[in-house]
Design an enzyme around this catalytic site. Structure first.
Site, PDB file in Angstrom:
ATOM      1  N   PRO A 347       0.821  -1.022   0.045  1.00 42.54           N
ATOM      2  CA  PRO A 347       0.106   0.079  -0.163  1.00 42.54           C
ATOM      3  C   PRO A 347       0.766   1.449  -0.076  1.00 42.54           C
ATOM      4  O   PRO A 347       1.895   1.492   0.614  1.00 42.54           O
ATOM      5  CB  PRO A 347      -0.772  -0.033   1.412  1.00 42.54           C
ATOM      6  CG  PRO A 347      -1.002  -1.646   1.551  1.00 42.54           C
ATOM      7  CD  PRO A 347       0.446  -2.105   1.137  1.00 42.54           C
ATOM      8  N   CYS A 348       0.123   2.655  -0.525  1.00 42.98           N
ATOM      9  CA  CYS A 348       0.901   3.423  -0.676  1.00 42.98           C
ATOM     10  C   CYS A 348       0.559   4.810  -0.140  1.00 42.98           C
ATOM     11  O   CYS A 348       1.307   5.639   0.087  1.00 42.98           O
ATOM     12  CB  CYS A 348       1.226   3.806  -2.293  1.00 42.98           C
ATOM     13  SG  CYS A 348      -0.503   4.384  -3.042  1.00 42.98           S
ATOM     14  N   GLN A 349      -0.501   4.275   0.555  1.00 40.82           N
ATOM     15  CA  GLN A 349      -1.301   5.785   1.156  1.00 40.82           C
ATOM     16  C   GLN A 349      -0.521   6.349   2.252  1.00 40.82           C
ATOM     17  O   GLN A 349      -0.508   7.557   2.541  1.00 40.82           O
ATOM     18  CB  GLN A 349      -2.494   5.043   2.040  1.00 40.82           C
ATOM     19  CG  GLN A 349      -3.681   4.853   1.085  1.00 40.82           C
ATOM     20  CD  GLN A 349      -3.442   3.309   0.699  1.00 40.82           C
ATOM     21  OE1 GLN A 349      -2.677   2.578   0.594  1.00 40.82           O
ATOM     22  NE2 GLN A 349      -4.541   2.661   0.422  1.00 40.82           N
ATOM     23  N   SER A 352       2.183   8.512   0.310  1.00 44.40           N
ATOM     24  CA  SER A 352       1.686   9.175  -1.156  1.00 44.40           C
ATOM     25  C   SER A 352       1.827  10.686  -0.548  1.00 44.40           C
ATOM     26  O   SER A 352       1.279  11.159   0.280  1.00 44.40           O
ATOM     27  CB  SER A 352       0.250   8.672  -1.300  1.00 44.40           C
ATOM     28  OG  SER A 352      -0.182   9.757  -2.310  1.00 44.40           O
TER      29      SER A 352
END
Length: 580
Positions: A347-349, A352
């Site tokens: 996951p990049c959240q 980001s």
């Protein structure tokens, strides 16, 4: 071997690795006065030059195989300011005195910097992967004591792609007799077989397109296992990959399960007696015959002596039954002896740039911890190769701490690592997404290079990256290379072959007696709203691909019916704040 991960179209195929020479290390000097140099001893003439073993620079001896320095030559410099180099060759040609040197990097001077503490031995220096030729007067003998306690180890470093590679392949790791040693200990290209892939954070299967890529030597990738937490994505993946065992689990849970299976397979696991529900569930069960990951849990298919079968939760099945299943079916499970490649996009959240509330402790964020879990799974499975994808923000946020921590863990586990940024538009896609790609390879394998771009860079700036990152990590063509590459694609290249189809009158959501246009109503497809690809549109115009990109993207569309999207009215939402 995995140089062909990206291709000029959505269908992945072999792409030649990039051959552009990497810059060594910016070994520049600001010395104002030329040093006094002379050769020590007679040289040997070789291929139009006179080769020497030693020289004097400002009265101090420098020898081939020894160390020297490039330094700022400031009056107040310290030994830590010195750019140490290893001298590989000395020669004279056409009246010029030259040398070939290799920069010796302190770990703190490399991309991962201080995060490497603990991954490398005290006092180790990392030779640069690429040597550089310089005039002899650029060298200087190290200041007394500058190299005290320092030594080179097994690693090499290049700022191009921030690559940490091994100087020489170590002997292959010992593997148990039960493992398929013949396949694992020879290069995949020699085996000619498919490489088994474990995909984590798979979503609906974007990275699984690598199955269509042919690696060097004819080897292919085959995704045999994947793990994804979203139920809808899992169902999509299963529909497209019926031969893949898709586990609907959190990766952290899957990591614990795989660790347990690995211990059961190699005999180091001690089964525990389970009471309560486990005893009741196991009562009458003779054996475990299958396993699945469903609804965020592991279940085993248990068979009774009478042949009846039922799915039972992991915690309710006796470890002895599970261990018997693992040892009898080890070839079907994601075990270290079976997994050749691990790939995924954590996951990049948490990193980001679009997240305005990123965690002040980067490694304390649950999303960022997934990158660590990905690394832990790789170190458990010991694959030959690792491919990890993420957004550019993972390089920009918190001084790249998340990705650097992952790189350190890989290096501690004996893996070589390389990190760079690829831009989709430079590989023939009608978009300009930039993505961070990490490659890792076991010490005895060749670390994959990034493929050479096939298209010019679309005219959209990648402003997030620092100047250093653009110079060393960004995999885009140079000005000279761009002149020989294809032009970037646009949306017209992607969609211009699709016919203009008429749509029914727009309708809204729900019912609204004051707005008839928003009343729900049925609409059925009519001949003027559909067309067959490869046939003709309602206007008689052929529906066929007009570009190479379209031909690749529509490869399986001929004869299939195309439908227009039905449009809806999106009514404005009235503000109700304070209207009570």
């Amino acid at each position: 071997m995995l140089d062909d991960l990206f291709a000029p179209t959505g269908h992945l195929k072999a792409v030649a690795p990039r051959r552009r020479a990497a810059p060594a290390a910016d070994l520049s000097t600001v010395r104002s006065a030329a040093a006094k140099t002379r050769w020590v001893g007679e040289g040997t003439r070789e291929e139009g030059r006179v080769v020497h073993e030693a020289a004097e620079v400002d009265g101090k001896r420098i020898s081939v195989g020894g160390w020297a320095s490039l330094q700022p030559f400031a009056a107040d410099h310290t030994s830590k300011d010195l750019q140490l180099v290893e001298v590989e060759a000395l020669w004279a040609v056409g009246g010029a005195k030259m040398c070939r040197v290799r920069r010796l990097w302190r770990p703190a001077e490399t991309f991962a910097g201080g995060v490497l503490d603990g991954a490398l031995k005290e006092g180790v220096l990392i030779p640069d992967s690429c040597p550089q030729e310089l005039p002899l007067h650029e060298l200087k003998a190290p200041v007394d004591g500058a190299a005290s306690g320092l030594h080179t180890g097994e690693w090499r470093y290049s700022p191009k792609w921030a690559s940490y590679t091994k100087l020489a392949p170590p002997p292959s790791r010992k593997r148990s007799a039960a493992q398929s040693a013949a396949k694992r200990d020879q290069p995949a290209s020699a085996s000619g077989e498919a490489l088994n892939v474990l995909e984590l954070y798979s979503a609906s299967g974007g990275l699984s397109f690598v199955e269509e890529a042919e690696c060097a030597g004819g080897a292919r990738l085959k995704t045999r296992w994947c793990c994804e937490w979203s139920k809808e994505e899992v169902e999509t993946y299963r529909d497209n990959h019926p031969d893949c065992n898709v586990f609907h689990l959190d990766v952290e849970v899957f990591l614990r399960v795989c660790s347990k299976w690995a211990a059961m397979a190699d005999g180091s696991f001690a089964p525990k007696k389970k009471g309560g529900k486990a005893a009741a569930a196991a009562k009458g069960a003779q054996e475990v015959v299958d396993v699945r990951g469903v609804d965020h849990r592991i279940e085993y298919l248990c068979r009774s002596p009478g042949g009846a079968e039922r799915w039972v939760r992991d915690e309710e099945v006796a470890d002895a039954l599970v261990q018997a299943y693992v040892q009898a079916n080890r070839g079907a499970l994601p075990l270290p002896e079976n997994v050749d490649v691990v790939m995924g996009g954590p996951p990049c959240q948490g990193v980001s740039g679009f997240n305005l509330y990123r965690h002040e402790d980067p490694l304390g964020d649950s999303k960022n911890r997934q990158t660590i879990h990905f690394t832990e799974m790789c170190l458990l499975q010991q694959p030959r190769f690792v491919i990890m994808e993420n957004v550019v923000g993972i390089l920009m946020f918190a001084d790249s701490l998340v990705i650097k921590t992952s790189m350190r863990s890989f290096m501690q586990g004996g893996y070589q690592v390389r990190i760079g940024v690829c831009v989709s538009g430079t590989f023939g896609l009608p978009q300009n997404r930039a993505r961070t790609i990490l490659f890792a390879a076991r010490g005895e394998e060749a670390l994959p290079e990034y493929p050479a771009p096939t298209h010019q860079l679309p005219p959209v700036p990648i402003s997030m990256m620092t100047t250093w990152m653009k110079k060393h990590l960004l995999n885009v063509p140079s000005a000279a290379e761009s002149a020989t590459l294809a032009k970037p694609l646009t949306l017209a290249d992607a969609f211009s072959d699709l016919p203009s189809l008429k749509s029914p009158p727009a309708r809204g959501f729900g019912s609204n007696k004051d707005n008839p246009n928003r009343a729900p109503k049925e609409t059925k497809a009519t001949p003027f709203r559909a067309a067959t690809y490869g046939g003709k549109s309602s206007s008689g115009k052929p529906v066929q691909p007009l570009s190479d990109y379209q031909r690749a993207a529509r490869e399986r569309c001929t004869g299939k019916e195309l439908h227009d999207h039905e449009s809806f009215i999106l009514a404005a939402v009235e503000a109700r704040a304070g209207s009570k």
